[in-house]
Design an enzyme around this catalytic site. Sequence first.
Site, mmCIF file in Angstrom:
data_model
loop_
_atom_site.group_PDB
_atom_site.id
_atom_site.type_symbol
_atom_site.label_atom_id
_atom_site.label_comp_id
_atom_site.label_asym_id
_atom_site.label_seq_id
_atom_site.Cartn_x
_atom_site.Cartn_y
_atom_site.Cartn_z
ATOM 1 N N PHE A 237 -24.796 24.191 40.103
ATOM 2 C CA PHE A 237 -23.734 24.816 39.317
ATOM 3 C C PHE A 237 -23.196 23.900 38.224
ATOM 4 C CE2 PHE A 237 -23.419 26.115 43.838
ATOM 5 C CZ PHE A 237 -24.066 27.322 43.719
ATOM 6 N N THR A 465 -32.059 29.566 41.929
ATOM 7 C CA THR A 465 -32.107 30.598 40.909
ATOM 8 C C THR A 465 -33.352 31.467 41.009
ATOM 9 O OG1 THR A 465 -32.938 28.763 39.608
ATOM 10 C CG2 THR A 465 -30.680 29.438 39.222
ATOM 11 N N LYS A 715 -33.028 36.955 28.340
ATOM 12 C CA LYS A 715 -31.780 36.206 28.140
ATOM 13 C C LYS A 715 -31.396 35.626 29.501
ATOM 14 C CE LYS A 715 -30.103 39.524 24.668
ATOM 15 N NZ LYS A 715 -29.046 40.547 24.419
ATOM 16 N N GLU A 719 -25.157 32.653 34.552
ATOM 17 C CA GLU A 719 -23.727 32.416 34.416
ATOM 18 C C GLU A 719 -22.906 33.649 34.063
ATOM 19 O OE1 GLU A 719 -23.315 28.087 32.872
ATOM 20 O OE2 GLU A 719 -25.327 28.765 32.389
#
Lengths: 754, 332, 202
Positions: A237, A465, A715, A719
């Site tokens: 993070f 991720t 894209k 976040e």
Amino acid sequence: MAQTINTEVTRTDARRKVTGTATYAADETPSGMLHGALVCSAIAVGQVTAIDTSAAESEPGVVAVFTHETLPDYKTVKGFYAGGPGSSSFWPMEGTDIRYAGQPVAYVVAETAAAARRGADLVNVTYQEADGSIHMDPEDSFVVGAGEDSEGMVLTKGDLQAGLDEAAQTVDMTFTTPFQHHNPMEMFSATAEWRGDRLTVWMPSQSVRTLRHGIAGAYGLPETSVRVISPFVGGAFGSKAGITPYAMLTIAAAKGVGAPVRLIVTRPQMYTVATFRPESRQQFRLGADAQGRLTAFEHVEIAQTPQFGEIVNPGTHITRAMYACPNIHTEQRLARSDTNSGGFMRAPNEMQTFFGLESAMDELAWKLGMDPVELRRVNDTMTHPTEDVPFSSRSLMESYDAVSNSFGWDQRGREIGSMTDGDWLVGYGCATATYPTNILASNARVRAQGTGNAYVELAAHDVGTGTYTIMAQIAAARLGLPVEAVDVVMGEADLPVAPISGGSTTAASAGSAVHDACVKIAQQLATQISGMSEGPLSGVDPSRITLDDGTLRGPDGQSQSVMEALQMIPEGEIEVVGTFRHPALTDQLIKATFSGGYGTAGPVTPEFAMFAFGAEMVEVRIHKYTHEIRVPRIHSAFAAGTWLNRKTAHSQLMGGMIWGISSALHEVTETDKPRSRFLNANIAEYLVPVNADIREVRVEMLEEQDDYVNPLGVKGIGEIGIVGTAAAIGNAIYHATGKRLTALPMTISDVLST
Amino acid sequence: MKRFAYSRPTSVSDASDDAAEDGTQIIAGGTTMVDLMKIGVLEPEALVDITGLRDLERYEVGADRMRFGALAKMSTVADDPAVIDAFPALSDSLWKAASPQLRNVATLGGNILQRTRCPYFRDTAYAQCNKRNPGSGCAALDGGETGMHAIFGGSDACVAMYPGDFAQALVAFDAEVTTRGPGGTRSIPFADLHVLPGDDPHIETVLEPGEIVTEIALPMIPAMRNSFYMKARNRESYAFAAASAAVGIEMDGDTVRDVRIALGGVAATPWRATAAEESLKGGPLTEETAREAGRIAFQDAEPLEGSAYKIELGADVVAGALMTAKSRMGGE
Amino acid sequence: MPKTPPDLRRPGVSRRGFLQGSSVVAGSLGIAAGAAQAQDSMPSAEARTITMNVNGKVRSLSVEPRTTLVEALRDTLGMTGTKIGCNQGQCGACTVLLNGMRVNSCLTLAVMAEGAEVVTVEGLADPNGDLHPMQAAFAENDAFQCGYCTPGQIMSAIACIDEGHAGDEAEIREYMSGNLCRCGAYPNIVAAIVQVRDSQQG
């Protein structure tokens, strides 16, 4: 061939993660390893006057106690915000200076972790204490940079005052956001092993190449002498990007004792030895005509920065991209206090700034008597408000329409306090989310084998991720393979260059390099097979052969699968390095990335402004007696170009929204002001949501095509999920109670008497 | 963690003798003890592990009395249908505390002796803490953050809050603890077990060295059956109370015959709100009287700068707990 | 100053032995015998040998009284599947089953687990590699991102059903609240548990 992109694919590393065989950095134990422990300062500002290590050295199992006077060959690097690879530009244990509470002052090495920690307890440090302040004074702020308008830190368009004067309604509101800490579940650790002049470092990292480049540079070693290994990262993070003092201390300590050393930073120490989200103040003045069209937009952000560095994550650059307005003024300001360096924490400015902006927009909608969704609609724009370029794609209102439908926005009571359910007050709120599409250079090596396999190698990272999976998917889709036939190797600095895993960039940038490698493999194959005497594409002009996801197609309908074509060539395989060099990337930016830095272009290029957009809606409930604020429902819709993996993307967006709930209702690093310390430095009193806090979470993933951002049309999504949530919750609290809350987190004590 | 000697006696008398030695602490579930040893707040020379005293795990819900061995686990008791039926607030106060993992090892005896979460007590970097280091001062009162500190029972030396939930159910319903020490066995009203900080906040209970809590018992009273533990917290679970209330009511038609109220998250010790109880006895229980009882419960509160919100919150929680207990009486 | 000059502290036999060698004795010592041995010893801060059944195998290992169960598992037995997320009983990452009950192994002293049965994430899959249903459900439902809290979540999830606290989603959420997940996979964790619960009932 089953579809592999824009579908739900189970993580390729799922088995390792559910069996406990995924190896995180601290799971590695080099032979003969010793354990490190940090001693951290009890004061915030002052000097170390003496360190008595005798008791620690007498403790059974303790091997060495290092201080600033005794730690041999300790190296430091420049801080990230000063253009270096470091997490901070001030380095502890270089001398006697204490600049922040919890700063490392000594380093103990012992045979067991328990002995090391006990040794650390026994180091007796004497200080001379000076006055400090852990909080910034917003009245004592400054603009970053030398010039009036350095890099857009101050921007003026039109006439703000005229816009305010002509407005039918205005709002003038100030919001505050607190210090927050990333608190990944994996504690920070570093393990260092020297073999002569060769160094291996195991450390959870969002940028193995930043680590290797920086460490090698600091020690004057060739990069080939330094290995940095980080195959799995237990959450980051933003906290695991730079080279931290605890890493360099561990490397020096390992050299000092002549044995490998592993340091696991304690949870309380994690609050002071790395970065955090700086506290901030967000000042907004908005004006709108009677139809809701903005006539004035002002945003002044004041963010905390340490005494010794300038940590600027420019939020005003993003807020001013949001809504059409002829008169805009923004200022990016900093104010100093006595802390370690802050840094980037998930949506490093957008969480704070959009709490302010979208709360102010909600207030404006109430003043205008407008539906808040409609206020966003009338101010939507396909052109960047200050940069005079079109958005490459912008699906904001499509997002609002989708989430309104999913959520049932039309069921929202018109009046404040009009919705109740038993002992609960109910409110609905909405807010906009956006995140810039940042562009970084990347390489990736792909080896495709006619036997039906492929290898993908790049120095990217999977911090949870899903990167392992999506890289495999991209190669699988392009080469016509099942996902499980693609092996992906990442998390080592020796691999082809890939960027820092930060700023929601990996899928777009590194993924595009994998894509490019596959295209290059197809081109080489086309050349080879067209020159062969047999085969469906024999004799076809190779420049007219195209790659169509696993199949090479000629101009007249001839085709051959990539795998069959690979079997035809004598090597049976092709290995290439793919690249991603977006036209907006300058040589300087490419050079920055290739030397371990963050060479990002965008979100605004000379041609387009590139952002992902979304909208969030929440239902908030506030209990009549306990005044507890709960979020039984949160819905969202996002448009972020191509979805690579609908399963992992959903998890990322959902996780971001849960981070938003956390920022809205839970997270705050409390402070002890007289002694300038972070007070709740643990994970019991620093609240993050538990399972029971999270109920219905729904994410609509809209289709959007954007051919400009990169060849994949991707894209970033790491976040954006967090960005609108805090404001949506604050707006729902207002709808339920009539209380406009302007400080995060919003807690029981803020909604008493409702 | 400092090295320590470890023993695991198999009789209460051996355990008591061992525990009476200087520098010795008793460990059972260990969820407080190991935590505080890790952060250097407690540094015993020796630990006496009493989990071998298996008899102390027993408990029973009898017709006249509930008796809980000190080593009964929080989770076991919280989940017991007999407990839930006879005294729901007791079950509530257990399952609304900590986490499933902690409740699986934490014992009832250890629970009542849990230590404050005051951040200044728990961080040895603060030189000032009269509880941790007698005579050193109080960092909270010296300009510190006091939002989580006691508004009842604090002193000039210490304003640390007692963090427990279970104790509120005990103090409101006249529990007693039985102990075994070097001097023999004794019975202590639960309300007398904890002592106010006064000038000596490092002394938290009346227990003597080597004295082991062996049993917690409660007389069965009608208000137990209509009881509830309401806990307000900023996180839905696994969080300490911002304010809480254990209540029980016994009605005679529309008239309150007996009522019990204790307050959590607000006081230096388990805290019974006797005046609020008295205000309700003999009258009706309505939203209005419940809220009035809440106000009375907090009329003598002494908030610090950060903790004033607890007065309004606590009063509302008392009212909410009472109204919930009433609504749950239903058709009974 | 280093207590011992660095050049004399090369990785050597004594330290290796302490860390990796002699302390781990894979043996067939009976649990009862181990328990008796511990009770006979005088109180001491020195390391002593304890015996535990870990994932169905009896293990004898040398621990200090202060050694926690998670340290014994990770550092002494080299079983790194169990993770440490806070070392203070606040996050649940270190959850294991101790005598069938889920506990935080970071707050459990290894000496107090003498004679106990311990099950860790490494003990769930079949010897032939088939995943435990909860492991499979976590994978299928994407009930994690970074995966660091996952071993603890899975152990806790298995116990949640065994304890009878998986009645409905609200109960699952409450009884899984001792396991923090910073990535925010909670809804998927609940979905995985519901799936396993339903398959066990069906």
